[in-house]
Design a protein around this motif. Structure first.
Motif, PDB file in Angstrom:
ATOM      1  N   ASP A  74      -2.521 -16.897   7.589  1.00 18.70           N
ATOM      2  CA  ASP A  74      -3.719 -16.501   8.328  1.00 18.70           C
ATOM      3  C   ASP A  74      -4.253 -15.137   7.899  1.00 18.70           C
ATOM      4  O   ASP A  74      -5.405 -14.799   8.175  1.00 18.70           O
ATOM      5  CB  ASP A  74      -3.421 -16.475   9.836  1.00 18.70           C
ATOM      6  N   THR A  75      -3.414 -14.356   7.240  1.00 12.21           N
ATOM      7  CA  THR A  75      -3.808 -13.015   6.816  1.00 12.21           C
ATOM      8  C   THR A  75      -4.631 -13.088   5.536  1.00 12.21           C
ATOM      9  O   THR A  75      -4.314 -13.873   4.632  1.00 12.21           O
ATOM     10  CB  THR A  75      -2.543 -12.157   6.572  1.00 12.21           C
ATOM     11  N   TRP A  76      -5.697 -12.267   5.442  1.00 13.19           N
ATOM     12  CA  TRP A  76      -6.488 -12.238   4.218  1.00 13.19           C
ATOM     13  C   TRP A  76      -5.588 -11.883   3.044  1.00 13.19           C
ATOM     14  O   TRP A  76      -4.712 -11.021   3.186  1.00 13.19           O
ATOM     15  CB  TRP A  76      -7.597 -11.177   4.337  1.00 13.19           C
ATOM     16  N   THR A 119      -8.235  -4.351   3.115  1.00 16.65           N
ATOM     17  CA  THR A 119      -6.893  -4.136   2.579  1.00 16.65           C
ATOM     18  C   THR A 119      -6.982  -3.286   1.313  1.00 16.65           C
ATOM     19  O   THR A 119      -7.720  -3.625   0.387  1.00 16.65           O
ATOM     20  CB  THR A 119      -6.231  -5.483   2.236  1.00 16.65           C
ATOM     21  N   PRO A 120      -6.233  -2.179   1.236  1.00 14.04           N
ATOM     22  CA  PRO A 120      -6.347  -1.301   0.066  1.00 14.04           C
ATOM     23  C   PRO A 120      -5.674  -1.890  -1.164  1.00 14.04           C
ATOM     24  O   PRO A 120      -4.726  -2.681  -1.065  1.00 14.04           O
ATOM     25  CB  PRO A 120      -5.626  -0.031   0.519  1.00 14.04           C
ATOM     26  N   LEU A 166       4.591  -2.870   3.004  1.00 16.23           N
ATOM     27  CA  LEU A 166       3.965  -4.186   3.027  1.00 16.23           C
ATOM     28  C   LEU A 166       2.658  -4.141   3.813  1.00 16.23           C
ATOM     29  O   LEU A 166       2.592  -3.561   4.902  1.00 16.23           O
ATOM     30  CB  LEU A 166       4.900  -5.210   3.680  1.00 16.23           C
ATOM     31  N   ASN A 167       1.628  -4.774   3.276  1.00 11.16           N
ATOM     32  CA  ASN A 167       0.383  -4.925   4.025  1.00 11.16           C
ATOM     33  C   ASN A 167       0.534  -5.922   5.154  1.00 11.16           C
ATOM     34  O   ASN A 167      -0.117  -5.816   6.193  1.00 11.16           O
ATOM     35  CB  ASN A 167      -0.741  -5.395   3.093  1.00 11.16           C
ATOM     36  N   SER A 168       1.392  -6.896   4.941  1.00 14.40           N
ATOM     37  CA  SER A 168       1.655  -7.943   5.925  1.00 14.40           C
ATOM     38  C   SER A 168       3.096  -8.387   5.758  1.00 14.40           C
ATOM     39  O   SER A 168       3.595  -8.444   4.628  1.00 14.40           O
ATOM     40  CB  SER A 168       0.703  -9.126   5.700  1.00 14.40           C
ATOM     41  N   ARG A 219       0.860  -1.184   0.000  1.00 17.81           N
ATOM     42  CA  ARG A 219       0.000   0.000   0.000  1.00 17.81           C
ATOM     43  C   ARG A 219       0.898   1.237   0.000  1.00 17.81           C
ATOM     44  O   ARG A 219       2.091   1.170   0.336  1.00 17.81           O
ATOM     45  CB  ARG A 219      -0.899   0.020   1.231  1.00 17.81           C
ATOM     46  N   GLY A 220       0.317   2.368  -0.358  1.00 20.20           N
ATOM     47  CA  GLY A 220       1.055   3.629  -0.327  1.00 20.20           C
ATOM     48  C   GLY A 220       2.041   3.749  -1.477  1.00 20.20           C
ATOM     49  O   GLY A 220       2.481   2.759  -2.052  1.00 20.20           O
ATOM     50  N   GLU A 221       2.391   4.994  -1.792  1.00 16.97           N
ATOM     51  CA  GLU A 221       3.286   5.223  -2.926  1.00 16.97           C
ATOM     52  C   GLU A 221       4.696   4.717  -2.677  1.00 16.97           C
ATOM     53  O   GLU A 221       5.457   4.494  -3.622  1.00 16.97           O
ATOM     54  CB  GLU A 221       3.322   6.708  -3.283  1.00 16.97           C
ATOM     55  N   ASP A 222       5.060   4.506  -1.417  1.00 16.59           N
ATOM     56  CA  ASP A 222       6.394   3.999  -1.109  1.00 16.59           C
ATOM     57  C   ASP A 222       6.396   2.495  -0.857  1.00 16.59           C
ATOM     58  O   ASP A 222       7.377   1.931  -0.372  1.00 16.59           O
ATOM     59  CB  ASP A 222       6.998   4.736   0.087  1.00 16.59           C
TER      60      ASP A 222
END
Length: 351
Positions: free
Chosen positions: A225-227, A294-295, A148-150, A142-145
């Motif tokens: 376990d994370t979506w 989650t974006p 990690l989401n997870s 996520r984000g321009e930089d």
């Protein structure tokens, strides 16, 4: 009139098949040597018209990456990100006595030539990126930089591939009955409908040269376990692009900053801030169940951010947007693509 030649070249790493035109073997003027790298589930055949359209003075080389086209299907170690492919490319250039060249990369190939720039900046005269993968990988950020989401990269890697598409690819399906057949993916995702490529049968055949399995496309995966419940494995193509394995956030620190042109189709649905190949965006649309908010990965914003850093460090960067085009701009809009490419080649020759 330019003619195409196909041959296999033995290198220090593997034997690679190339499509070439222009001056033959031996040392060449680096300002007049252009090397093209194809995208995922394709081959050098996608560059055929581009090679034929180049002015006579250019030596043009399009390579089949490992596991595609006629190149040896050596396993892909995804823990190295895209370095297996970039090291193969460097070995090919050595075998062809090409010390430096203009590099052109489409989609996955865009990541490969960025990795080549990162590891061997003096070998790059100019860089042309065609709807390239984000420098922060594909999926899971996520984000321009590219945060990690997870930590495990959930939502990216081999498990993100559509199982029906993988099955039809493995079966060598050439029909258009299924919306997930290679032909339909070409017609609806690689190019913007209602366009149907003039050499559609040849391009479908090129897609079907893709080696399918854990060591190639799509690669292996792990349960988490994370979506959405899948995380990257360590083998194969899609895991090379996972943000846990591939990240180029220091291009602006290189000692040499050749000119970069980013050419993209305005209506690309594969590499996009709302990609239909991103599980997070599909979750928001209700296609992938259990979405947890989650974006979607802002792929274009991430590339623009990384190239912005590169420009502020002194590199020349140009973004060319082709209205009404999809993921394969060079196939869909060859005239506009060719004009942008020639401008970049001229700029690189002056560097």
């Amino acid at each position: 009139m330019r003619t195409l030649r196909t041959r296999r070249v033995a290198t220090a790493r593997l034997t690679q098949q190339i499509l070439e035109t222009g001056p033959g073997a031996g040392p060449q003027d680096p300002d007049e040597t252009v090397v093209f790298v194809h995208g995922n589930v394709s081959s050098s055949a996608f560059w055929q018209d581009t090679l034929l359209d180049l002015p006579e003075r250019y030596r043009a080389i399009a390579v089949d990456l490992r596991g595609f086209g006629g190149t040896d299907p050596l396993p892909v170690d995804a823990t190295r990100g895209l370095r297996d492919y970039a090291d193969d490319l460097a070995a090919l250039l050595d075998a062809l006595h090409v010390g430096s060249a203009h590099l052109v990369g489409w989609s996955l190939g865009g990541g490969v030539v960025l990795q080549q720039l990162r590891d061997r900046p003096s070998s790059v005269r100019s860089l042309t990126l065609v709807n390239p993968v984000s420098p922060y990988g594909f999926g899971g950020t996520r984000g321009e930089d590219g945060q990690l989401n997870s930590p495990d990269g959930a939502g990216s890697g081999g498990g993100a591939a559509n199982a029906d598409f993988v099955r039809l690819l493995r079966e060598g399906d050439r029909g258009d009955d299924s919306p997930l057949s290679p032909r339909q993916v070409l017609a609806t995702c690689y190019v913007k409908p209602p366009l149907r490529p003039a050499r559609e049968d040849e391009l479908v055949a090129a897609m079907l040269t893709t080696h399918v399995g854990d060591d190639h496309y799509p690669g292996d995966s792990t349960v988490c376990d994370t979506w959405p419940g899948v995380a990257p494995g360590d083998r194969g193509v899609l895991n090379c692009l996972a943000p846990t394995h591939f990240r180029l956030d220091d291009l602006h620190t290189l000692p040499v900053l050749p000119p970069v042109t980013w050419i993209r189709g305005e209506d690309d649905i594969i590499v996009s801030d709302t990609s239909l190949f991103d599980l997070a965006h599909l979750g928001a649309l209700g296609v992938v169940p259990g979405w947890d908010g989650t974006p979607a990965q802002p792929m274009l914003a991430q590339t623009r951010h990384a190239l912005g850093l590169y420009a502020r460090a002194g590199g020349r960067v140009r973004e060319v947007v082709v209205p009404g085009a999809g993921h394969a701009v060079h196939v869909e809009r060859p005239r506009e693509f060719g004009a942008a490419l020639l401008e970049t080649l001229s700029e690189g020759a002056r560097t």
